[in-house]
Every structure is written in structure tokens, then in C-alpha cells.
Scaffold this active site. Structure first.
Site, PDB file in Angstrom:
ATOM      1  N   GLY A  50       1.857  -1.184   3.657  1.00 11.70           N
ATOM      2  CA  GLY A  50       1.152  -2.440   3.362  1.00 11.70           C
ATOM      3  C   GLY A  50       1.762  -3.521   4.228  1.00 11.70           C
ATOM      4  O   GLY A  50       2.993  -3.619   4.339  1.00 11.70           O
ATOM      5  N   ASN A  58       0.847  -1.203   0.000  1.00 10.31           N
ATOM      6  CA  ASN A  58       0.000   0.000   0.000  1.00 10.31           C
ATOM      7  C   ASN A  58       0.868   1.232   0.000  1.00 10.31           C
ATOM      8  O   ASN A  58       1.939   1.232   0.622  1.00 10.31           O
ATOM      9  CB  ASN A  58      -0.847   0.090   1.288  1.00 10.31           C
ATOM     10  CG  ASN A  58      -1.875  -1.006   1.403  1.00 10.31           C
ATOM     11  OD1 ASN A  58      -2.421  -1.463   0.413  1.00 10.31           O
ATOM     12  ND2 ASN A  58      -2.136  -1.423   2.635  1.00 10.31           N
ATOM     13  N   GLU A 108      -4.416  -8.813   4.105  1.00  9.73           N
ATOM     14  CA  GLU A 108      -4.775  -7.659   3.265  1.00  9.73           C
ATOM     15  C   GLU A 108      -4.893  -8.034   1.789  1.00  9.73           C
ATOM     16  O   GLU A 108      -4.970  -7.149   0.937  1.00  9.73           O
ATOM     17  CB  GLU A 108      -3.770  -6.518   3.451  1.00  9.73           C
ATOM     18  CG  GLU A 108      -4.006  -5.745   4.731  1.00  9.73           C
ATOM     19  CD  GLU A 108      -3.159  -4.495   4.869  1.00  9.73           C
ATOM     20  OE1 GLU A 108      -3.539  -3.616   5.642  1.00  9.73           O
ATOM     21  OE2 GLU A 108      -2.097  -4.412   4.207  1.00  9.73           O
ATOM     22  N   ASP A 136       4.402  -5.278  12.071  1.00  8.10           N
ATOM     23  CA  ASP A 136       5.051  -5.881  10.893  1.00  8.10           C
ATOM     24  C   ASP A 136       6.555  -5.984  11.107  1.00  8.10           C
ATOM     25  O   ASP A 136       7.188  -6.973  10.705  1.00  8.10           O
ATOM     26  CB  ASP A 136       4.758  -5.042   9.647  1.00  8.10           C
ATOM     27  CG  ASP A 136       3.266  -4.931   9.368  1.00  8.10           C
ATOM     28  OD1 ASP A 136       2.547  -5.914   9.622  1.00  8.10           O
ATOM     29  OD2 ASP A 136       2.827  -3.866   8.906  1.00  8.10           O
TER      30      ASP A 136
HETATM   31  O1  RIB Z   1       0.539  -2.619   9.506  1.00  2.00           O
HETATM   32  C1  RIB Z   1       0.720  -1.317   9.040  1.00  2.00           C
HETATM   33  C2  RIB Z   1       0.175  -1.182   7.650  1.00  2.00           C
HETATM   34  O2  RIB Z   1      -1.214  -1.369   7.691  1.00  2.00           O
HETATM   35  C3  RIB Z   1       0.379   0.167   7.007  1.00  2.00           C
HETATM   36  O3  RIB Z   1       1.610   0.291   6.358  1.00  2.00           O
HETATM   37  C4  RIB Z   1      -0.813   0.274   6.088  1.00  2.00           C
HETATM   38  O4  RIB Z   1      -0.479   0.132   4.740  1.00  2.00           O
HETATM   39  C5  RIB Z   1      -1.767  -0.820   6.528  1.00  2.00           C
HETATM   40  O5  RIB Z   1      -1.826  -1.816   5.636  1.00  2.00           O
END
Ligand code: RIB
Length: 309
Positions: A39, A11, A150, A257
Site C-alpha cells: 500500500g 494493502n 489510494e 514509495d
Molecule cells: O507503490 C507500490 C504499492 O502500490 C504496492 O505496495 C501496492 O499495494 C500498490 O498500492
């Protein structure tokens, strides 16, 4: 070197920094706006690459300007490394498709306490509903496959089952939270929800109770608790709670992440679980002290230096 494959989203994060996020119906003036590659899939890929793994990304970007920047950020997350003549710490993007249409975007408000609220528009990520030719071979060649939620569930499931059939460790971050089909949990080796995701999956707000419930289907669970650290649960041992370093957060976007990317690297290097969790928490603590998701992720040398101290 550990080889990690990531099947997931990219993203462009459209980030607004504001003292306090507006309530419904309220208008406030923010301080700054930035576009930062993110993302959950791409973030985990970059986190793992910076933490020291060889990383390949499976997913899709759109044929717009965001897509070009998302791809190049993955390939070379830090331009200084190339100009300095060092080995670029990049992610292989041969399996990142470019589709007709917009890239995924995430609309993020970050407040002065470092908290955030996010709306994701899937864009190209929504087309990743199956494995493409060649993806299976890539997954089979990896030591671990990282998955999040996602992209369409059909692809997440196909990826997990493919990895499982080749004996590749699967690490699933169940975010954004949603109910999961039992087949996906059955193909997951390590589940890494945060406490809210764990509660959504189980209906239990206590992380230890949620973790115990998840062990019915998944052999190992790590629940992240933000500044309170993380807990590890497995079927054959007592739960293990590991603290996180105390830091002042300016932007927690992508911290989970960062944790997962670093954890996957540490486990790939066969570090004991307590050490792996502490190392991952160190990486996440470094990331929350900087703005942005991928932009904030630390390099291995930084993680090692902080870990040693
Ligand atoms: O986990 C963080 C991410 O969640 C962001 O970078 C955003 O893109 C969403 O997907």
C-alpha cells in the site's frame, strides 16, 4: 528526530512472480506466490521509519487476517530488531482504524525484468474519506505530511489543507495517476510524480515540460524517472537532474514509495536538495534489488553505507 505523518493506504500485496506477464487471454505458469504488506501509504511510512524518522500512520485496515498483519508490520517492520534488544523501528498506528470489512489488497504480477502490473482493490482504504477526531492534532504535530491517492480524494484534500493551515510541509505522490482538483495542488508544497503520472497530470510526456507546467500550481516538483534518476524543478532556479545508482532490479514494487519516504526524511533533516535526492535514489536502488514493497525497504545504516560508497 523528524516526525512524519502519513495519510494513506495499506494493502496486502498478493504477488505472483513470473518470467513474463501474460497477455490478455493468455495463461502462463508462474514461479512463486507471496503475500507481502504494502500500500502506497504504508510503504512510505515504513520507508521513512527505516530511513530514520518518527512516523505516524493515518488510515484504515479491515477486521480480517490481512488487517492484523498489516498493522503489526507497520508497528514492527523488522522482528529481528526487537529480539536483538534494539529500539524497534516501527510506525505509530494509533490513528490506523480497524473497520468492519476486508483490508485493501493489491494484485501484482512481477516479471523477470523486475517490472510489475498492479490492480488495487481498496477495501478498508475506501472508508478513509474524512479526517477522524485526533487526526488534525497529529498532523499539526508533524514536520511533514505524506499523501498519495489510494484513499478517497476528500480525505487527501482535507489532510493537505489541514497540514497547510498548521504550517506543516505537504508532500504528495499523485499515484495512482488521476486528474487532481486545483485546491489539492494549491495545498501541496512538494509534488513527487513519476514521469507517467506527470504526463497524466499535464498532458506532456517530456518530464521537464511537465514539471514546468506543474509549477503553475505547486512551488516544488520532483519527477522520478526510475533507473534514469530524478529531476527537481522549482520556480526560482534551473531544473536539477540527479542520477540514480546503477543496479540490477529484481522487483521495482514500492521503489517510488521508498524514494519518497527517504526524501521526506532527508528534507526534514534539512539536507540540500541534490543530496536529499541522491540519498533517496540510493534508498530506492537498494529496494529494487530485493523482492516485495515494504519487505525490500532499506534501513538508514544501509542507505548511509551505500551513499558513502
Ligand atoms: O507503490 C507500490 C504499492 O502500490 C504496492 O505496495 C501496492 O499495494 C500498490 O498500492
Amino acid at each position: 528526530m523528524t516526525h512524519i505523518a502519513v495519510l494513506g493506504s495499506t494493502n496486502m500485496d498478493l504477488v505472483t512472480y513470473v518470467e513474463k506477464a501474460p497477455h490478455r487471454g493468455e495463461t502462463v505458469t508462474g514461479r512463486e506466490f507471496r503475500t507481502i504488506p504494502g500500500g502506497k501509504g504504508a510503504n512510505q511510512a515504513i520507508a521513512a521509519a527505516r530511513a530514520g524518522a518518527t512516523v505516524s500512520m493515518i488510515g484504515a485496515v479491515g477486521n480480517d487476517g490481512f488487517g492484523t498483519r498489516l498493522r503489526s508490520t507497520l508497528e514492527l517492520p523488522h522482528p529481528r530488531l526487537r529480539s536483538g534488544g534494539g529500539t524497534p523501528i516501527g510506525v505509530t498506528t494509533d490513528h490506523l482504524r480497524t473497520i468492519e470489512g476486508p483490508s485493501g489488497t493489491a494484485h501484482i504480477v512481477v516479471d523477470d525484468a523486475g517490472g510489475n502490473a498492479i490492480v488495487v482493490i481498496p477495501g478498508a482504504n475506501g472508508t478513509v474519506d474524512h479526517l477522524a477526531p485526533g487526526d488534525e492534532g497529529l498532523i499539526a504535530s508533524a514536520d511533514a505530511l505524506l499523501l498519495q491517492l489510494e484513499i478517497p480524494l476528500a480525505a487527501v484534500l482535507a489532510g493537505a489543507q489541514t497540514a497547510r493551515s498548521h504550517g506543516v510541509r505537504t508532500i504528495l505522490t499523485p499515484a495512482p495517476a488521476r486528474p487532481l482538483p486545483p485546491e489539492l495542488l494549491d495545498a501541496t508544497d512538494l509534488l513527487v510524480p513519476n514521469e507517467h503520472e506527470a504526463a497524466t497530470l499535464t498532458g506532456r510526456s517530456d518530464p521537464f515540460a511537465a514539471g514546468a507546467a506543474l509549477l503553475d500550481r505547486v512551488p516544488r516538483v520532483v519527477i522520478t524517472l526510475g533507473a534514469a534518476g530524478s529531476v527537481y524543478l522549482t520556480r526560482d532556479a534551473e531544473p536539477l537532474a540527479v542520477p540514480a545508482p546503477h543496479v540490477t532490479a529484481v522487483d521495482s514494487t514500492g521503489a517510488g514509495d521508498t524514494y519518497v519516504g527517504a526524501l521526506a526524511v532527508a528534507l526534514g533533516e534539512e539536507r540540500p536538495i541534490r543530496e536529499a535526492m541522491t540519498w533517496a535514489a540510493t534508498a530506492a536502488a537498494l529496494s529494487v534489488q530485493r523482492e516485495g514493497a515494504s519487505a525490500s525497504m532499506p534501513y538508514r545504516s544501509e542507505i548511509e553505507a551505500r551513499y558513502a560508497s
